[in-house]
Design an enzyme around this catalytic site. Structure first.
Site, PDB file in Angstrom:
ATOM      1  N   CYS A   2      11.355  -3.832 -45.413  1.00 52.44           N
ATOM      2  CA  CYS A   2      12.215  -3.808 -46.589  1.00 52.44           C
ATOM      3  C   CYS A   2      11.491  -4.561 -47.702  1.00 52.44           C
ATOM      4  O   CYS A   2      10.391  -5.080 -47.512  1.00 52.44           O
ATOM      5  CB  CYS A   2      13.536  -4.514 -46.301  1.00 52.44           C
ATOM      6  SG  CYS A   2      14.391  -3.876 -44.877  1.00 52.44           S
ATOM      7  N   ARG A  27       8.667   0.369 -50.024  1.00 50.84           N
ATOM      8  CA  ARG A  27       8.867  -0.408 -48.791  1.00 50.84           C
ATOM      9  C   ARG A  27      10.166  -0.022 -48.084  1.00 50.84           C
ATOM     10  O   ARG A  27      10.389  -0.354 -46.919  1.00 50.84           O
ATOM     11  CB  ARG A  27       8.899  -1.908 -49.103  1.00 50.84           C
ATOM     12  CG  ARG A  27       7.644  -2.484 -49.694  1.00 50.84           C
ATOM     13  CD  ARG A  27       7.800  -3.966 -50.012  1.00 50.84           C
ATOM     14  NE  ARG A  27       7.988  -4.731 -48.788  1.00 50.84           N
ATOM     15  CZ  ARG A  27       6.979  -5.242 -48.074  1.00 50.84           C
ATOM     16  NH1 ARG A  27       5.743  -5.048 -48.467  1.00 50.84           N
ATOM     17  NH2 ARG A  27       7.186  -5.912 -46.980  1.00 50.84           N
ATOM     18  N   TRP A  75      14.914  -0.675 -45.578  1.00 46.52           N
ATOM     19  CA  TRP A  75      14.435   0.277 -44.582  1.00 46.52           C
ATOM     20  C   TRP A  75      15.230  -0.090 -43.342  1.00 46.52           C
ATOM     21  O   TRP A  75      14.979  -1.132 -42.726  1.00 46.52           O
ATOM     22  CB  TRP A  75      12.932   0.109 -44.364  1.00 46.52           C
ATOM     23  CG  TRP A  75      12.421   0.965 -43.268  1.00 46.52           C
ATOM     24  CD1 TRP A  75      12.348   0.650 -41.940  1.00 46.52           C
ATOM     25  CD2 TRP A  75      11.968   2.318 -43.371  1.00 46.52           C
ATOM     26  NE1 TRP A  75      11.860   1.691 -41.237  1.00 46.52           N
ATOM     27  CE2 TRP A  75      11.610   2.735 -42.074  1.00 46.52           C
ATOM     28  CE3 TRP A  75      11.817   3.200 -44.415  1.00 46.52           C
ATOM     29  CZ2 TRP A  75      11.120   4.000 -41.816  1.00 46.52           C
ATOM     30  CZ3 TRP A  75      11.331   4.463 -44.150  1.00 46.52           C
ATOM     31  CH2 TRP A  75      10.989   4.862 -42.869  1.00 46.52           C
ATOM     32  N   ASN A 101      13.933  -9.366 -45.021  1.00 47.27           N
ATOM     33  CA  ASN A 101      13.015  -8.347 -44.514  1.00 47.27           C
ATOM     34  C   ASN A 101      12.550  -8.842 -43.161  1.00 47.27           C
ATOM     35  O   ASN A 101      11.968  -9.914 -43.061  1.00 47.27           O
ATOM     36  CB  ASN A 101      11.821  -8.186 -45.465  1.00 47.27           C
ATOM     37  CG  ASN A 101      10.746  -7.295 -44.852  1.00 47.27           C
ATOM     38  OD1 ASN A 101      11.075  -6.374 -44.105  1.00 47.27           O
ATOM     39  ND2 ASN A 101       9.489  -7.568 -45.160  1.00 47.27           N
ATOM     40  N   GLY A 102      12.830  -8.097 -42.095  1.00 49.38           N
ATOM     41  CA  GLY A 102      12.394  -8.502 -40.752  1.00 49.38           C
ATOM     42  C   GLY A 102      13.463  -8.155 -39.732  1.00 49.38           C
ATOM     43  O   GLY A 102      14.396  -7.405 -40.006  1.00 49.38           O
ATOM     44  N   GLU A 479      -5.732  15.899 -31.882  1.00 47.43           N
ATOM     45  CA  GLU A 479      -5.243  15.060 -32.992  1.00 47.43           C
ATOM     46  C   GLU A 479      -6.387  14.709 -33.937  1.00 47.43           C
ATOM     47  O   GLU A 479      -6.233  14.745 -35.155  1.00 47.43           O
ATOM     48  CB  GLU A 479      -4.579  13.788 -32.445  1.00 47.43           C
ATOM     49  CG  GLU A 479      -4.230  12.727 -33.470  1.00 47.43           C
ATOM     50  CD  GLU A 479      -3.242  13.171 -34.553  1.00 47.43           C
ATOM     51  OE1 GLU A 479      -2.664  14.273 -34.437  1.00 47.43           O
ATOM     52  OE2 GLU A 479      -3.086  12.421 -35.548  1.00 47.43           O
ATOM     53  N   LYS A 483      -6.407  15.659 -37.900  1.00 53.49           N
ATOM     54  CA  LYS A 483      -6.625  14.687 -38.980  1.00 53.49           C
ATOM     55  C   LYS A 483      -7.697  15.173 -39.937  1.00 53.49           C
ATOM     56  O   LYS A 483      -7.537  15.114 -41.145  1.00 53.49           O
ATOM     57  CB  LYS A 483      -7.008  13.323 -38.379  1.00 53.49           C
ATOM     58  CG  LYS A 483      -5.839  12.587 -37.752  1.00 53.49           C
ATOM     59  CD  LYS A 483      -5.017  11.924 -38.787  1.00 53.49           C
ATOM     60  CE  LYS A 483      -3.522  12.074 -38.811  1.00 53.49           C
ATOM     61  NZ  LYS A 483      -2.780  12.991 -38.068  1.00 53.49           N
ATOM     62  N   GLU A 486      -6.424  18.252 -42.004  1.00 54.13           N
ATOM     63  CA  GLU A 486      -5.372  18.054 -43.017  1.00 54.13           C
ATOM     64  C   GLU A 486      -5.833  17.118 -44.132  1.00 54.13           C
ATOM     65  O   GLU A 486      -5.266  17.129 -45.215  1.00 54.13           O
ATOM     66  CB  GLU A 486      -4.091  17.555 -42.380  1.00 54.13           C
ATOM     67  CG  GLU A 486      -4.152  16.190 -41.757  1.00 54.13           C
ATOM     68  CD  GLU A 486      -2.785  15.755 -41.222  1.00 54.13           C
ATOM     69  OE1 GLU A 486      -1.753  16.116 -41.809  1.00 54.13           O
ATOM     70  OE2 GLU A 486      -2.766  15.054 -40.206  1.00 54.13           O
ATOM     71  N   HIS A 502     -16.356  28.078 -20.944  1.00 53.10           N
ATOM     72  CA  HIS A 502     -15.632  29.375 -20.916  1.00 53.10           C
ATOM     73  C   HIS A 502     -15.612  30.012 -22.296  1.00 53.10           C
ATOM     74  O   HIS A 502     -14.672  30.732 -22.621  1.00 53.10           O
ATOM     75  CB  HIS A 502     -14.208  29.138 -20.396  1.00 53.10           C
ATOM     76  CG  HIS A 502     -14.176  28.553 -19.033  1.00 53.10           C
ATOM     77  ND1 HIS A 502     -14.524  29.259 -17.900  1.00 53.10           N
ATOM     78  CD2 HIS A 502     -13.923  27.288 -18.613  1.00 53.10           C
ATOM     79  CE1 HIS A 502     -14.435  28.480 -16.837  1.00 53.10           C
ATOM     80  NE2 HIS A 502     -14.072  27.263 -17.235  1.00 53.10           N
ATOM     81  N   LYS A 601       5.207  15.344 -46.416  1.00 51.27           N
ATOM     82  CA  LYS A 601       5.325  14.289 -45.407  1.00 51.27           C
ATOM     83  C   LYS A 601       6.330  14.699 -44.338  1.00 51.27           C
ATOM     84  O   LYS A 601       6.162  14.404 -43.174  1.00 51.27           O
ATOM     85  CB  LYS A 601       5.763  12.971 -46.049  1.00 51.27           C
ATOM     86  CG  LYS A 601       5.856  11.808 -45.072  1.00 51.27           C
ATOM     87  CD  LYS A 601       4.540  11.533 -44.385  1.00 51.27           C
ATOM     88  CE  LYS A 601       4.652  10.558 -43.242  1.00 51.27           C
ATOM     89  NZ  LYS A 601       3.447  10.540 -42.401  1.00 51.27           N
TER      90      LYS A 601
HETATM   91  C1  AGP Z   1       0.530  14.801 -39.017  1.00 56.08           C
HETATM   92  O1  AGP Z   1      -0.532  14.064 -39.626  1.00 56.08           O
HETATM   93  C2  AGP Z   1       1.278  15.659 -39.996  1.00 56.08           C
HETATM   94  N1  AGP Z   1       1.651  14.928 -41.147  1.00 56.08           N
HETATM   95  C3  AGP Z   1       2.379  16.475 -39.364  1.00 56.08           C
HETATM   96  O2  AGP Z   1       1.784  17.226 -38.336  1.00 56.08           O
HETATM   97  C4  AGP Z   1       3.557  15.704 -38.745  1.00 56.08           C
HETATM   98  O3  AGP Z   1       3.134  14.999 -37.610  1.00 56.08           O
HETATM   99  C5  AGP Z   1       4.621  16.738 -38.330  1.00 56.08           C
HETATM  100  O4  AGP Z   1       5.045  17.418 -39.487  1.00 56.08           O
HETATM  101  C6  AGP Z   1       5.821  16.104 -37.635  1.00 56.08           C
HETATM  102  O5  AGP Z   1       6.480  15.250 -38.515  1.00 56.08           O
HETATM  103  P1  AGP Z   1       7.643  14.303 -37.909  1.00 56.08           P
HETATM  104  O6  AGP Z   1       6.978  13.355 -36.963  1.00 56.08           O
HETATM  105  O7  AGP Z   1       8.229  13.606 -39.107  1.00 56.08           O
HETATM  106  O8  AGP Z   1       8.618  15.188 -37.203  1.00 56.08           O
END
Ligand code: AGP
Length: 606
Positions: A2, A27, A75, A101-102, A479, A483, A486, A502, A601
């Site tokens: 927060c 925050r 938050w 905050n905490g 993963e 990264k 994206e 294969h 996001k």
């Molecule tokens: C991961 O770096 C991406 N931003 C995306 O794949 C994300 O993980 C996915 O959209 C799931 O989001 P969530 O965890 O908020 O459900």
């Protein structure tokens, strides 16, 4: 996480408080509130759920004239996102107001004691306990002493500011593991969670340390430890821009959040480990003991954390696990059985496909669990049982600290399920002991940031990458590739190291670098053979290997080392170099790594 702010001085407090909250909205943006000590002597407080705009609209028809005030952007950690749970919180007499905050870990026991003494509570939060505790101490102590004694009874983390109607020109603040600094002005004093809140008014700041308490008045400030000893504190001059302070000096939120992972993991496990008993405390219901199979559904990075969880739960809890992309799960005809548990994983708690999968399972009366970061999110409200991540907002679109936190919570769930089945005390103790070390082990990996930045530059001219791993680190190969894709829009493919022969090995030549995740684990020798196959075909090789592994230096062109840990926990460490590699690779290409093109996001559409 927060944001708190306090002001005492010669100006109207309200505009300073609101402006400071605006600069700290990153925050926390679940709700906000202010409390201002009016010239009439009364404290006026207004709170609002949702963005700060809602608070500003509520305030517009009130004129707050006072020159002392505190404010908060929330938050949510304890208690849903409601106006009653918003800060500032007050005591029974509406004289003491607190922003915090905490996390106060022992708030239930403190609350029980206060209820017995007749205190009436308005909210479900841990913070409100502090206001009543100070009220209780004020019965036999002065203001400063009452705050000090109250804090000595608190276990947990706090950055806190207190307003007292009876001592109009004094704010008392204190810090324990949550950042807090003082701003020093002419005839005025500020306190805030970070410098971005007060930078406009002063660049002279004093950083509080853990266990310190500060008394702020228009004449100045004094800092004490909780033993009442006066502390001699240095005043610093801030050079940062406003934007830089919000990123705590990091160039991007993504890098800040990668470096926040030790603290994030510490918050995810706080109060949840029972090392002696080799158990965990997750508020789980008895239902979990009857679970015979676990189905996991999620998207993107969250899905990949579920894939790691599958290995953990099957190896250490002996429970069959199936992991599905949420966008697939809801369209296939899943067959549920008696004893199934449905686990959804989501940082935002708002991902449309994941929510749809959850609703599908609830339709079929399956026991549902959620691992989620945003308190009060749709998923948090709809899943049957929930485990919060407690890592604060993740602003960067690329999920970093949320992912390692999810892996850690899946390790906790593995102990929970395992110890209610055949996992021995010894095994439970061993895993719990190793989980406690993870924040420190991540710190060790982060120390290689400069070396990884060099690698990202060295390989920046390549436009295709293979990421290869086995077993626990196969999802990490996926993963790592995700990264890079994206953040830098470069083609990268995660693949099973054992699957290379294969097909994909046909692509290997000097133009296709392979990044191998090859810790010294149960499949190390197998992966080494795959590395030799790539080397024989002149493919450039970067290896993520275990500290002390000498053999790998003869096989890979470049090596990044991670500390030794339990095989089931290596993914939490092996992903960190891949996060840093993708970050520096994207920055080297000049991209906005916090806001990659075409991405959001939280994907709240199907
Ligand atoms: C991961 O770096 C991406 N931003 C995306 O794949 C994300 O993980 C996915 O959209 C799931 O989001 P969530 O965890 O908020 O459900």
């Amino acid at each position: 996480m927060c944001g708190i702010i306090g002001y005492v001085g010669r100006q109207r407090a309200l505009p300073i408080i609101l402006d400071g909250l605006k600069n700290m909205e990153y925050r926390g943006y679940d709700s906000s509130g202010v409390a201002i000590k009016e010239t009439s002597g009364k404290i006026k407080a207004i709170k609002a759920v949702g963005p700060l705009l809602n608070l500003e609209e509520k305030i517009s028809d009130n004129n707050f004239e006072g020159s002392t005030g505190i404010g908060h952007v929330r938050w949510a950690t304890h208690g849903g996102v409601t106006e009653k749970n918003s800060h500032p919180h007050m005591d029974c007499k509406r004289k003491i107001w607190v922003v915090h905050n905490g996390i106060i870990e022992n708030y239930q026991e403190l609350k029980a004691q206060l209820l017995k003494k007749g205190h009436k509570f308005q909210s479900e939060t841990d913070t409100e306990v502090l206001a009543h505790l100070i009220e209780e101490k004020l019965k036999t102590n002065n203001y400063q002493e009452a705050v000090r004694l109250a804090l000595k009874e608190v276990r947990g983390t706090y950055g806190v500011a207190v307003l007292n109607q009876d001592e109009p020109e004094k704010i008392i603040a204190a810090r324990n593991f949550s950042p807090l600094l003082l701003g020093v002005g002419e005839g005025e004093c500020f306190v805030a969670s970070d410098a971005s809140a007060i930078l406009k008014h002063t660049t002279k700041v004093v950083y509080l340390d853990d266990g310190e308490l500060a008394v702020l008045t228009p004449k100045g400030h004094a800092v004490y430890d909780l033993g009442r000893n006066l502390r001699d504190k240095k005043t610093h001059h801030l050079e940062w821009s406003l934007e830089k302070t919000q990123k705590n000096g990091f160039p991007h939120f993504m890098l800040k959040e990668i470096f926040e992972q030790p603290e994030a993991i510490a918050n995810s496990i706080r109060g949840r480990l029972l090392p002696e008993e080799g158990l965990v405390k997750l508020g789980a219901s008895e239902d979990l003991k009857k679970v015979k199979r676990i189905l996991i559904a999620a998207c993107g990075t969250a899905y990949l954390s579920g894939k790691v969880g599958e290995y953990m739960l099957e190896e250490y809890a002996g429970i069959p696990v199936e992991v599905d992309l949420a966008s697939e799960f809801r369209y296939r005809k899943p067959v549920f059985q008696k004893g199934d548990a449905f686990l959804v994983i989501s940082q935002s708690g708002e991902t449309a496909d994941t929510l749809a999968a959850l609703r599908e399972a609830k339709e079929k009366n399956v026991l549902t669990l959620g691992v989620v970061n945003v308190i009060g999110s749709t998923l948090a409200r709809e899943a049957g049982l929930g485990v919060y991540q407690h890592i604060g907002p993740e602003i960067g679109v690329a999920s970093t600290k949320a992912f390692t936190s999810q892996l850690t919570i899946l390790a906790l769930l593995t102990i929970l399920f395992g110890r209610s089945r055949d996992m021995s005390v010894i095994t439970g103790q061993r895993i719990v002991k190793e989980i406690k070390k993870i924040p420190h082990l991540i710190q060790t990996v982060l120390k290689q940031d400069a070396a990884i930045k060099k690698l990202a530059k060295k390989y920046n001219h390549f436009n295709n990458f293979l990421y290869l791993g086995r077993k626990y680190n196969l999802p990490i190969a996926y993963e790592g590739a995700l990264k890079l894709k994206e953040i830098s829009y470069v083609h990268a493919e995660g693949y099973g190291a054992g699957e290379m022969k294969h097909g994909p090995i046909a692509m290997i030549d000097e133009n296709l670098p392979s990044i191998f995740i090859v810790p010294q684990d149960s499949v190390y020798e197998k992966t080494i053979s795959n590395i030799e196959e790539v080397r024989a075909r002149k493919g450039p090789i970067i290896a993520i290997a275990t500290e002390g592994d000498k053999k790998i230096t003869r096989l890979a062109d470049d090596v990044i080392y991670i500390p030794k840990t339990l095989e089931m926990l290596t993914p939490i460490l092996s992903v960190v170099p891949l996060q840093l590699f993708a970050y520096h690779f994207g920055v080297a290409r000049g991209y906005n790594v916090d806001r990659p093109r075409n991405l959001a996001k939280s994907v709240t559409v199907e």
